[in-house]
Design a protein around this motif. Structure first.
Motif, PDB file in Angstrom:
ATOM      1  N   GLN A  47       8.025  -2.328 -11.701  1.00 50.80           N
ATOM      2  CA  GLN A  47       6.530  -1.716 -12.235  1.00 50.80           C
ATOM      3  C   GLN A  47       7.503  -0.444 -11.434  1.00 50.80           C
ATOM      4  N   ASN A  48       7.489  -0.509 -10.769  1.00 49.69           N
ATOM      5  CA  ASN A  48       8.458   0.924 -10.165  1.00 49.69           C
ATOM      6  C   ASN A  48       8.726   2.107 -10.671  1.00 49.69           C
ATOM      7  N   CYS A  49      10.102   0.839 -11.912  1.00 55.05           N
ATOM      8  CA  CYS A  49      10.550   1.556 -13.369  1.00 55.05           C
ATOM      9  C   CYS A  49       9.413   2.370 -14.139  1.00 55.05           C
ATOM     10  N   ASP A  50       8.514   1.235 -14.202  1.00 51.89           N
ATOM     11  CA  ASP A  50       7.337   1.427 -15.560  1.00 51.89           C
ATOM     12  C   ASP A  50       6.547   2.822 -15.348  1.00 51.89           C
ATOM     13  N   LYS A  51       6.389   2.926 -13.844  1.00 52.21           N
ATOM     14  CA  LYS A  51       5.427   4.816 -13.776  1.00 52.21           C
ATOM     15  C   LYS A  51       5.667   5.820 -14.069  1.00 52.21           C
ATOM     16  N   TRP A  52       7.786   5.525 -13.641  1.00 52.31           N
ATOM     17  CA  TRP A  52       7.981   6.858 -14.079  1.00 52.31           C
ATOM     18  C   TRP A  52       9.325   7.268 -14.690  1.00 52.31           C
ATOM     19  N   LEU A  53       8.932   5.739 -16.223  1.00 57.76           N
ATOM     20  CA  LEU A  53       9.181   5.627 -17.191  1.00 57.76           C
ATOM     21  C   LEU A  53      10.001   6.751 -18.196  1.00 57.76           C
ATOM     22  N   HIS A  54       8.790   7.868 -18.082  1.00 56.49           N
ATOM     23  CA  HIS A  54       9.038   8.744 -19.694  1.00 56.49           C
ATOM     24  C   HIS A  54       9.585   9.990 -18.402  1.00 56.49           C
ATOM     25  N   ASP A  97       1.056  -1.377   0.191  1.00 56.95           N
ATOM     26  CA  ASP A  97       0.016  -0.217  -0.119  1.00 56.95           C
ATOM     27  C   ASP A  97       1.030   1.241  -0.027  1.00 56.95           C
ATOM     28  N   LEU A  98       2.381   1.129   0.739  1.00 56.05           N
ATOM     29  CA  LEU A  98       2.484   2.649   0.694  1.00 56.05           C
ATOM     30  C   LEU A  98       3.634   2.529  -0.258  1.00 56.05           C
ATOM     31  N   ASN A  99       3.580   1.400  -1.246  1.00 58.47           N
ATOM     32  CA  ASN A  99       4.985   1.632  -2.202  1.00 58.47           C
ATOM     33  C   ASN A  99       3.634   2.111  -3.137  1.00 58.47           C
ATOM     34  N   GLU A 100       2.613   1.856  -3.410  1.00 58.94           N
ATOM     35  CA  GLU A 100       1.491   2.633  -4.736  1.00 58.94           C
ATOM     36  C   GLU A 100       1.635   4.042  -4.199  1.00 58.94           C
ATOM     37  N   LYS A 101       1.022   4.145  -3.254  1.00 60.90           N
ATOM     38  CA  LYS A 101       0.790   5.636  -2.845  1.00 60.90           C
ATOM     39  C   LYS A 101       2.312   6.553  -3.124  1.00 60.90           C
ATOM     40  N   TRP A 102       3.462   5.815  -3.201  1.00 57.58           N
ATOM     41  CA  TRP A 102       3.834   6.475  -2.938  1.00 57.58           C
ATOM     42  C   TRP A 102       4.818   6.131  -4.458  1.00 57.58           C
ATOM     43  N   ILE A 103       4.796   6.186  -4.993  1.00 56.45           N
ATOM     44  CA  ILE A 103       5.048   5.484  -6.692  1.00 56.45           C
ATOM     45  C   ILE A 103       4.043   6.666  -7.858  1.00 56.45           C
ATOM     46  N   SER A 104       2.485   6.026  -7.514  1.00 51.26           N
ATOM     47  CA  SER A 104       1.324   6.863  -7.677  1.00 51.26           C
ATOM     48  C   SER A 104       1.579   8.146  -7.137  1.00 51.26           C
ATOM     49  N   GLY A 105       1.929   8.904  -6.384  1.00 51.85           N
ATOM     50  CA  GLY A 105       1.638  10.259  -6.083  1.00 51.85           C
ATOM     51  C   GLY A 105       2.935  11.637  -7.195  1.00 51.85           C
ATOM     52  N   SER A 117       5.837  13.585  -5.680  1.00 52.87           N
ATOM     53  CA  SER A 117       6.673  13.830  -4.731  1.00 52.87           C
ATOM     54  C   SER A 117       7.701  12.655  -5.470  1.00 52.87           C
ATOM     55  N   ILE A 118       8.154  13.880  -6.188  1.00 55.08           N
ATOM     56  CA  ILE A 118       9.990  13.099  -6.469  1.00 55.08           C
ATOM     57  C   ILE A 118      10.454  12.280  -5.375  1.00 55.08           C
ATOM     58  N   TRP A 119      10.725  12.618  -4.681  1.00 59.62           N
ATOM     59  CA  TRP A 119      11.163  11.826  -3.703  1.00 59.62           C
ATOM     60  C   TRP A 119      11.086  10.917  -2.821  1.00 59.62           C
ATOM     61  N   LEU A 120       9.332  10.905  -2.878  1.00 58.20           N
ATOM     62  CA  LEU A 120       8.147   9.762  -2.597  1.00 58.20           C
ATOM     63  C   LEU A 120       8.359   8.386  -3.749  1.00 58.20           C
ATOM     64  N   ALA A 121       8.215   9.241  -4.116  1.00 61.89           N
ATOM     65  CA  ALA A 121       8.868   8.333  -5.842  1.00 61.89           C
ATOM     66  C   ALA A 121      10.281   7.386  -5.920  1.00 61.89           C
ATOM     67  N   ARG A 122      11.121   8.355  -5.822  1.00 63.36           N
ATOM     68  CA  ARG A 122      12.442   7.938  -5.713  1.00 63.36           C
ATOM     69  C   ARG A 122      13.223   6.856  -4.775  1.00 63.36           C
ATOM     70  N   THR A 123      12.213   6.981  -3.663  1.00 64.10           N
ATOM     71  CA  THR A 123      11.981   6.006  -2.745  1.00 64.10           C
ATOM     72  C   THR A 123      11.898   5.130  -2.546  1.00 64.10           C
ATOM     73  N   ALA A 124      10.643   5.378  -3.308  1.00 63.62           N
ATOM     74  CA  ALA A 124       9.910   3.678  -3.494  1.00 63.62           C
ATOM     75  C   ALA A 124      10.910   2.752  -4.904  1.00 63.62           C
ATOM     76  N   ILE A 125      11.615   3.317  -5.495  1.00 67.36           N
ATOM     77  CA  ILE A 125      11.954   2.862  -7.017  1.00 67.36           C
ATOM     78  C   ILE A 125      13.683   2.668  -5.958  1.00 67.36           C
ATOM     79  N   LEU A 126      14.200   2.790  -4.993  1.00 66.47           N
ATOM     80  CA  LEU A 126      15.361   2.235  -4.267  1.00 66.47           C
ATOM     81  C   LEU A 126      15.545   2.025  -3.289  1.00 66.47           C
ATOM     82  N   PHE A 127      14.043   1.727  -2.255  1.00 61.52           N
ATOM     83  CA  PHE A 127      13.976   1.059  -1.026  1.00 61.52           C
ATOM     84  C   PHE A 127      14.603  -0.368  -0.837  1.00 61.52           C
ATOM     85  N   GLN A 128      14.748  -1.041  -2.462  1.00 63.92           N
ATOM     86  CA  GLN A 128      14.783  -2.329  -2.134  1.00 63.92           C
ATOM     87  C   GLN A 128      16.442  -2.163  -2.749  1.00 63.92           C
ATOM     88  N   LEU A 129      17.482  -1.091  -2.784  1.00 64.96           N
ATOM     89  CA  LEU A 129      18.642  -1.606  -3.463  1.00 64.96           C
ATOM     90  C   LEU A 129      19.279  -2.209  -2.483  1.00 64.96           C
TER      91      LEU A 129
END
Length: 219
Positions: free
Chosen positions: A165-172, A130-138, A140-152
Motif C-alpha cells: 500500500q505504501n509503495c502504491d501511494k507513491w507509485l508515480h 496512524d503515523l504511517n498514514e500521516k507520513w505516507i499521505s503527507g 514530505s518525501i523524507w517521511l514518506a521514505r521512512t514509511a516505505i523503509l521502516f519494515q526493512l
C-alpha cells in the motif's frame, strides 16, 4: 560539563581535515564534515557510553546535536539513540520524526527509519497505523521514505499489505529518493517472499528504477 559539551569537544579532537573533501563529496556537498570516519566515530560512542553511561535526556541531546553544522554530530546523535532504543518511551517517535525532517538527506533518514522507527513500531505496534498514514499521505518525501523503509529488517514480521500500500501511494513519484526506497524495500522483502514481490512488481506500474532495484537479486 554537559554531555553536549563533552561530545562536541571530543569530536573536534577526532577531526581529520584530510578526510573532509572526500566525505563531503560523497554526500554531494550537502553538509560540512569534521572528517571522522565511521570506525573511529563508533569507537568513540562505545567508549563514551562505557565511561559515562547512556546520556540522560537523550532526546534533547540528539536534537541539540542535530543543530550543529557538521554531519558527524548528527551521526553520533543517531548512534546514541540506537544504543538506547530498546528503552525508548512512547514520546520518542516524535523525536525521530523531528530528526527525520532536520537537515534531511538519505544517510540520516535511512538510519532513523530502518533502525529507530522500525524498532519503535515493533515495541509499540498500536502506534504504527496512524503515523504511517500521516507520513505516507503527507508532502514530505523524507517521511514518506521512512514509511516505505521502516519494515526493512522485519522479514517474516513484515506487514505485507502495508508495504505494498505504501509503495502504491507513491507509485508515480518522479522523486529519485522515493523510487529508490520503493525498490529497496521490495528487494529486502523478496528475501522473505520472492514470489509475492515478483507478482506485485509485474502487476504494478513501477518506475523503471524501482522495478530494477526490486528484482535485482531475482535474476
Amino acid at each position: 560539563m554537559t554531555d553536549l559539551t563533552k561530545i562536541k569537544a571530543a569530536l573536534k579532537e577526532l577531526a581529520n581535515p584530510c578526510n573532509q573533501p572526500s566525505m563531503e563529496a560523497y554526500m554531494k556537498n550537502q553538509f560540512p564534515f569534521l572528517g571522522i570516519k565511521a570506525g573511529p566515530r563508533k569507537e568513540f560512542v562505545r567508549q563514551y557510553i562505557r565511561e559515562n553511561g547512556v546520556p540522560k535526556n537523550i532526546d534533547l541531546l540528539a536534537e541539540n546535536l542535530f543543530l550543529e553544522p557538521e554531519r558527524e554530530y548528527h551521526y553520533v546523535a543517531i548512534d546514541l539513540l540506537i544504543r538506547d532504543m530498546k528503552k525508548a518511551e512512547p514520546h520518542m517517535i516524535y523525536v525521530y520524526e523531528k530528526l527525520i525532517q532536520t537537515k534531511s538527506w538519505w544517510d540520516t533518514v535511512d538510519a532513523i527509519a530502518g533502525t529507530l522507527v522500525g524498532n519503535y513500531f515493533l515495541k509499540y505496534p498500536e502506534e504504527m497505523k496512524d503515523l504511517n498514514e500521516k507520513w505516507i499521505s503527507g508532502e514530505s518525501i523524507w517521511l514518506a521514505r521512512t514509511a516505505i523503509l521502516f519494515q526493512l529488517k522485519y522479514k517474516e514480521k513484515t506487514d505485507e499489505a502495508l508495504l505494498f500500500q505504501n509503495c502504491d501511494k507513491w507509485l508515480h513519484s518522479k522523486e529519485f529518493f522515493i523510487q529508490k526506497a520503493i525498490g529497496w524495500a521490495l528487494r529486502e522483502y523478496a528475501k522473505t517472499d520472492a514470489l509475492k514481490v515478483r507478482a506485485y512488481v509485474l502487476d504494478s506500474d513501477l518506475a523503471p528504477l524501482s522495478r530494477r532495484e526490486a528484482l535485482k537479486q531475482q535474476r
